[in-house]
Design an enzyme around this catalytic site. Structure first.
Site, PDB file in Angstrom:
ATOM      1  CB  ALA A  61      39.283  38.703  41.188  1.00  0.00           C
ATOM      2  CG  PHE A  62      40.359  39.653  47.772  1.00  0.00           C
ATOM      3  CD1 PHE A  62      41.738  39.461  47.777  1.00  0.00           C
ATOM      4  CD2 PHE A  62      39.685  39.639  48.980  1.00  0.00           C
ATOM      5  CE1 PHE A  62      42.424  39.266  48.966  1.00  0.00           C
ATOM      6  CE2 PHE A  62      40.367  39.448  50.171  1.00  0.00           C
ATOM      7  CZ  PHE A  62      41.736  39.256  50.166  1.00  0.00           C
ATOM      8  CB  ILE A  87      42.324  45.251  34.234  1.00  0.00           C
ATOM      9  CG1 ILE A  87      41.351  44.311  33.511  1.00  0.00           C
ATOM     10  CG2 ILE A  87      43.072  46.140  33.238  1.00  0.00           C
ATOM     11  CD1 ILE A  87      40.234  45.010  32.762  1.00  0.00           C
ATOM     12  CG  HIS A  93      44.585  46.864  44.122  1.00  0.00           C
ATOM     13  ND1 HIS A  93      44.225  46.638  45.421  1.00  0.00           N
ATOM     14  CD2 HIS A  93      43.538  46.467  43.367  1.00  0.00           C
ATOM     15  CE1 HIS A  93      43.008  46.128  45.464  1.00  0.00           C
ATOM     16  NE2 HIS A  93      42.575  46.002  44.231  1.00  0.00           N
TER      17      HIS A  93
END
Length: 167
Positions: A61-62, A87, A93
């Site tokens: 995702a980053f 999640i 994080h």
């Protein structure tokens, strides 16, 4: 109020070029989101045979905002759909990644003028993610794709920065 003009984006993707940026992390969830987005685009009239829809994969995702920004700058897309899954775990994080991805996607859309939608799940558990990536129009990939189609059609209707209507 009856004379107030309303610009509403059509749910017609038949003349749009759409990119789907999808994270490979949590592949079972993001794969279901991708399939939901493809189903929505096909439902909206897009050709999903590789001519008008392009899938761009990224590791996690980053990395979605970087890919979205670069894809938008190419001029090859009328809209981009960003799909991923973060999640919550036992450390902070989750908050850092979710915030960075949301801000990055927003920045990419604002700096390029290309409609980019947020179909990145931020959930407390895998079960919650699976529920949001189920079949049908409640799939968040479907929702993000339809929002991209409608927003791209709004953008085509609104006057461009140069002052003329977009084609």
């Amino acid at each position: 109020m009856r004379d107030t003009p309303v610009i509403k984006g059509a749910s017609d993707a038949s003349r749009l070029r759409v990119g789907i940026i999808v994270s490979e992390y949590h592949a079972s969830v993001t794969g279901a989101l991708r399939e939901g987005a493809l189903a929505a685009l096909q439902h909206a009239g897009a050709s999903v045979d590789g001519k008008t829809v392009t899938i761009i994969t990224v590791p996690g995702a980053f990395e979605i905002p970087f890919a979205a920004h670069r894809a938008a700058k190419t001029g090859a897309f009328d809209a981009l759909v960003c799909l991923g899954c973060v999640i919550r775990g036992e450390t902070p994080h989750f908050e850092y990644i979710a915030s960075a991805v949301a801000h990055g996607i927003t920045t990419a859309a604002q700096s390029t003028g290309v409609p980019i939608t947020f179909g990145v799940l931020t959930t407390n558990s895998k079960e919650e993610a699976d529920a949001r990536a189920g079949e049908g129009c409640s799939n968040k990939g479907w929702e993000a794709a339809m929002a991209a189609v409608q927003l791209a059609n709004v953008a085509r209707t609104l006057p461009s920065i140069e002052g003329g209507a977009r084609k």
